[in-house]
Design an enzyme around this catalytic site. Structure first.
Site, PDB file in Angstrom:
ATOM      1  N   HIS A   1       0.838  -1.201   0.000  1.00  0.00           N
ATOM      2  CA  HIS A   1       0.000   0.000   0.000  1.00  0.00           C
ATOM      3  C   HIS A   1       0.872   1.249   0.000  1.00  0.00           C
ATOM      4  CE1 HIS A   1       0.754   0.568   4.290  1.00  0.00           C
ATOM      5  NE2 HIS A   1       0.206  -0.601   4.601  1.00  0.00           N
TER       6      HIS A   1
ATOM      7  N   HIS B   1       4.038   1.340   2.308  1.00  0.00           N
ATOM      8  CA  HIS B   1       5.211   0.576   1.864  1.00  0.00           C
ATOM      9  C   HIS B   1       5.921   1.307   0.714  1.00  0.00           C
ATOM     10  CE1 HIS B   1       2.281  -2.702   3.181  1.00  0.00           C
ATOM     11  NE2 HIS B   1       3.228  -2.718   4.105  1.00  0.00           N
TER      12      HIS B   1
ATOM     13  N   CYS C   1       2.015 -10.099  20.035  1.00  0.00           N
ATOM     14  CA  CYS C   1       1.176  -9.520  18.964  1.00  0.00           C
ATOM     15  C   CYS C   1       1.605 -10.151  17.651  1.00  0.00           C
ATOM     16  CB  CYS C   1       1.331  -8.001  18.890  1.00  0.00           C
ATOM     17  SG  CYS C   1       0.546  -7.324  17.403  1.00  0.00           S
TER      18      CYS C   1
ATOM     19  N   CYS D   1       2.630  -7.526  14.931  1.00  0.00           N
ATOM     20  CA  CYS D   1       4.026  -7.070  15.056  1.00  0.00           C
ATOM     21  C   CYS D   1       4.996  -8.234  14.996  1.00  0.00           C
ATOM     22  CB  CYS D   1       4.259  -6.354  16.392  1.00  0.00           C
ATOM     23  SG  CYS D   1       3.385  -4.808  16.597  1.00  0.00           S
TER      24      CYS D   1
ATOM     25  N   CYS E   1      -2.705  -4.463  21.269  1.00  0.00           N
ATOM     26  CA  CYS E   1      -1.435  -3.889  20.794  1.00  0.00           C
ATOM     27  C   CYS E   1      -1.655  -2.420  20.451  1.00  0.00           C
ATOM     28  CB  CYS E   1      -0.970  -4.654  19.554  1.00  0.00           C
ATOM     29  SG  CYS E   1       0.318  -3.804  18.621  1.00  0.00           S
TER      30      CYS E   1
ATOM     31  N   HIS F   1      -1.412  -2.176  16.394  1.00  0.00           N
ATOM     32  CA  HIS F   1      -2.417  -2.856  15.577  1.00  0.00           C
ATOM     33  C   HIS F   1      -3.832  -2.755  16.118  1.00  0.00           C
ATOM     34  CE1 HIS F   1       1.290  -4.623  13.926  1.00  0.00           C
ATOM     35  NE2 HIS F   1       0.589  -4.656  12.817  1.00  0.00           N
TER      36      HIS F   1
ATOM     37  N   LYS G   1      -2.074   5.327  11.759  1.00  0.00           N
ATOM     38  CA  LYS G   1      -1.108   4.839  10.775  1.00  0.00           C
ATOM     39  C   LYS G   1      -1.859   4.158   9.639  1.00  0.00           C
ATOM     40  CE  LYS G   1       2.601   1.457  10.288  1.00  0.00           C
ATOM     41  NZ  LYS G   1       2.409   0.018  10.266  1.00  0.00           N
TER      42      LYS G   1
ATOM     43  N   LYS H   1      -3.472  -1.808   6.155  1.00  0.00           N
ATOM     44  CA  LYS H   1      -4.405  -2.444   5.224  1.00  0.00           C
ATOM     45  C   LYS H   1      -5.843  -2.298   5.706  1.00  0.00           C
ATOM     46  CE  LYS H   1      -5.337  -7.215   5.886  1.00  0.00           C
ATOM     47  NZ  LYS H   1      -4.868  -8.363   6.567  1.00  0.00           N
TER      48      LYS H   1
HETATM   49  N1  MSP Z   1       8.583  -7.553   7.726  1.00  0.00           N
HETATM   50  C1  MSP Z   1       8.805  -6.473   8.624  1.00  0.00           C
HETATM   51  C2  MSP Z   1      10.111  -5.782   8.324  1.00  0.00           C
HETATM   52  C3  MSP Z   1      11.316  -6.643   8.397  1.00  0.00           C
HETATM   53  S1  MSP Z   1      12.759  -5.779   7.998  1.00  0.00           S
HETATM   54  C4  MSP Z   1      14.009  -6.808   8.400  1.00  0.00           C
HETATM   55  C5  MSP Z   1       7.659  -5.467   8.481  1.00  0.00           C
HETATM   56  N2  MSP Z   1       7.011  -5.503   7.319  1.00  0.00           N
HETATM   57  S2  MSP Z   1       5.770  -4.561   6.909  1.00  0.00           S
HETATM   58  O1  MSP Z   1       5.225  -5.109   5.700  1.00  0.00           O
HETATM   59  O2  MSP Z   1       4.883  -4.413   8.008  1.00  0.00           O
HETATM   60  O3  MSP Z   1       6.389  -3.208   6.457  1.00  0.00           O
HETATM   61  C6  MSP Z   1       6.832  -2.308   7.361  1.00  0.00           C
HETATM   62  C7  MSP Z   1       7.387  -1.083   6.683  1.00  0.00           C
HETATM   63  O4  MSP Z   1       6.509  -0.554   5.678  1.00  0.00           O
HETATM   64  C8  MSP Z   1       7.476   0.032   7.688  1.00  0.00           C
HETATM   65  O5  MSP Z   1       8.595  -0.057   8.490  1.00  0.00           O
HETATM   66  C9  MSP Z   1       7.531   1.225   6.770  1.00  0.00           C
HETATM   67  O6  MSP Z   1       8.812   1.335   6.222  1.00  0.00           O
HETATM   68  C10 MSP Z   1       6.518   0.846   5.716  1.00  0.00           C
HETATM   69  N3  MSP Z   1       5.172   1.283   6.107  1.00  0.00           N
HETATM   70  C11 MSP Z   1       4.075   0.506   6.312  1.00  0.00           C
HETATM   71  N4  MSP Z   1       3.010   1.301   6.635  1.00  0.00           N
HETATM   72  C12 MSP Z   1       3.420   2.591   6.644  1.00  0.00           C
HETATM   73  C13 MSP Z   1       2.782   3.833   6.812  1.00  0.00           C
HETATM   74  N5  MSP Z   1       1.503   3.949   7.070  1.00  0.00           N
HETATM   75  N6  MSP Z   1       3.545   4.936   6.664  1.00  0.00           N
HETATM   76  C14 MSP Z   1       4.875   4.891   6.330  1.00  0.00           C
HETATM   77  N7  MSP Z   1       5.498   3.752   6.180  1.00  0.00           N
HETATM   78  C15 MSP Z   1       4.826   2.574   6.388  1.00  0.00           C
HETATM   79  O7  MSP Z   1       7.439  -4.714   9.388  1.00  0.00           O
END
Ligand code: MSP
Length: 537
Positions: free
Chosen positions: A28, A31, A137, A140, A162, A165, A313, A316
């Site tokens: 999304h 990411h 969680c 997380c 959490c 979440h 935040k 999804k």
């Molecule tokens: N799989 C772990 C990361 C492992 S790294 C060794 C994870 N994945 S995640 O799919 O949840 O992606 C997290 C990352 O996506 C966040 O740290 C950030 O960089 C980005 N984001 C996800 N949602 C976000 C927002 N709403 N805003 C900004 N960045 C965000 O955690």
């Protein structure tokens, strides 16, 4: 601390990573935000002529993926394969992300090395067997401390939830293997102290320092109640905790225990880009794992803020239905890449709105930048049949434009290339675009054109040359941010024939005045930022 890359291709690479993303769902806006930031940063360093390595990938083990796959009636591997092929890789292609590698944690090149790393820690007595009971969680993928939980409300009344979440935690009781994380507090604090730029921004650094000062607990690094993970090599009833598995991607993807030459020139990362939600894993656990192995620590952990929706935040569950593709189909890929970095100060939270995007697109991209490019090309066409005229040295007004370009280059290079202040760097470039617009408005070339005297003709040539040469600099500076648009501008200036490929232009030279020679063929070319359609219903 990792060295920055250098001109000679044998030297160290400037190595930047994104988090590897969970494949429980499609990517999304959040990411994409981190991934675009890393792409701009690495393209910037490539434009400086440095050797660069940009890594992204996917995190495919753990309970979260396993449950999603189960709910969809497929195996976790089938689920991950589908999501990677149909959603993740295509989005990065679509957004013009130029990553050098894409690591998946289910690949053998990764899992074998993870086992070796963990076995090595076990052999070094850094890991021991123990028991643990506590709130976990799954969102997380982390055990929580009681103080980190909130009281549930409504459907979750009487449950602990959490804070990220907003879903209930589960009480888990397992026999696990533990990493002696608690022993690394003092070493970590000493490292933060000696390297003030290690964690960025300041607020993130303070959060981590305070957390570590309170004392670290040993970390459970295995799970035994499910099997979707990398088996613990000496005890296959356990799988390695998904975060240990995931963090190691930064080493396994660049040849850890496999390709010493590659590892040597790349590891450790100069910059790990992370969302602030996963800061502690990167700023505490990851460096402690490296210290335990005697491996060097990364240069910087840069935490970006969150894209917010309705004060929460973006995730999804609260996406309001907007996908990256919904925005790119309306605004275009380049404007999308530009917008979030331009509108939000990196490190801070920021809200997205369609209206704000539209307003900035129209005023900054279409009116300021796009119009400048098309006006200049149109006038060179009209007055010189599309051949860039010879210039005289010009006067005070021209000198101000030259100085403006040199300043934009210096500021943008420092802000984007070093400080990861994308907003500040982009603003420095766009201030220059405004300055050039002001120059044309003041010089009124359409009036000067009516003066057929030699002086008048020389003045007209100088104005148009100055504007075109300024645009040459802008095309180079904006290439890392908006590569397609810069290429269009480069083509329209006829720069390729004279100066070579846009990718070969160096940031260091972008402020050198007079590079674009007279005589290039300037064409009107494609409109850089077309007028926006009505907002889709
Ligand atoms: N799989 C772990 C990361 C492992 S790294 C060794 C994870 N994945 S995640 O799919 O949840 O992606 C997290 C990352 O996506 C966040 O740290 C950030 O960089 C980005 N984001 C996800 N949602 C976000 C927002 N709403 N805003 C900004 N960045 C965000 O955690």
């Amino acid at each position: 601390m990792a060295a920055t890359g250098s001109e000679e291709q044998g030297g160290r690479a400037y190595y930047v990573t994104t988090p590897i993303y969970y494949v429980n769902d499609a990517p999304h806006l959040g990411h994409a935000y981190t991934t675009v930031a890393g792409d701009v940063l690495t393209r910037w360093h490539r434009q400086r002529g440095e050797k660069v390595w940009y890594l992204t990938g996917t995190d495919e083990h753990g309970q979260k993926i396993m449950r999603t796959a189960e709910a969809n009636g497929v195996t976790p591997q089938e689920w991950a394969d589908k999501l990677v092929d149909e959603a993740w890789r295509p989005l990065w292609d679509h957004l013009n992300i130029k990553n050098d590698d894409f690591i998946r944690t289910t690949e053998k090149r990764h899992t074998d090395r993870v086992q070796e790393f963990v076995q090595d820690l076990f052999d070094k007595d850094e890991i021991y067997k123990g028991g643990y009971e506590g709130p976990y969680c799954v969102g997380c993928e982390e055990y929580k401390l009681p103080g980190e939980l909130l009281d549930g409300e409504g459907e979750f009344a009487d449950l602990k939830i959490c804070a990220i979440h907003k879903t209930p935690v589960e009480i888990l009781k397992e026999e696990n293997y533990f990493f002696k994380l608690s022993e690394y507090g003092p070493k970590l604090l000493a490292h933060y102290e000696a390297n003030p730029g290690f964690i960025q921004p300041e607020s993130a650094r303070n959060e981590v320092v305070n957390f570590v000062k309170q004392g670290l607990q040993d970390l459970s690094i295995s799970r035994s109640t499910f099997d979707w993970g990398v088996p613990v090599p000496w005890d296959e009833k356990h799988v390695i905790y998904v975060w240990i598995d995931a963090l190691l991607n930064y080493a396994t993807a660049v040849g850890y225990n496999e390709n010493p030459a590659k590892f040597e020139e790349t590891f450790p990362a100069d910059v790990h880009l992370v969302g602030k939600d996963i800061l502690r894993f990167h700023a505490i656990i990851w460096p402690a794992m490296l210290l335990a192995q005697g491996l060097p620590l990364p240069g910087k952990i840069a935490a970006n803020g969150w894209l917010m929706v309705g004060g929460e935040k973006m995730s999804k569950s609260n996406l309001t239905g907007i996908k990256p593709q919904d925005l790119t189909s309306h605004f275009g890929v380049d404007a999308y890449r530009w917008y979030f970095l331009r509108a939000i100060s990196f490190g801070q939270d920021g809200s997205f709105s369609w209206e704000d995007f539209s307003a900035r697109y129209t005023s900054e991209l279409a009116n300021d930048y796009g119009n400048l490019a098309s006006r200049v090309a149109a006038m060179v066409g009209k007055y010189y049949g599309g051949t860039l005229p010879e210039t005289t040295s010009g006067g005070v007004a021209e000198q101000a434009v030259r100085d403006g370009l040199a300043k934009a280059v210096t500021e943008a290079d420092r802000k984007i290339g070093e400080e990861l202040d994308f907003q500040g760097g982009i603003l420095a470039i766009f201030d220059f675009v405004k300055q050039v617009n002001g120059y044309i408005t003041e010089q009124e070339p359409w009036k000067v054109a009516k003066d057929t005297s030699p002086d008048g003709q020389a003045a007209l040539a100088t104005i148009l040359y100055t504007a075109a040469e300024a645009l040459r600099g802008v095309a180079v500076l904006l290439n890392p941010v908006m590569p397609e648009t810069s290429q269009k501008l480069w083509d329209s200036l006829g720069a390729d024939a004279a100066l070579g490929a846009l990718a070969d232009q160096r940031i260091q030279d972008a402020g050198t005045w007079g590079l674009l020679p007279a005589g290039t063929t300037v064409t009107k070319g494609a409109v850089l930022f077309p007028r926006l359609e009505e907002k889709p219903a």
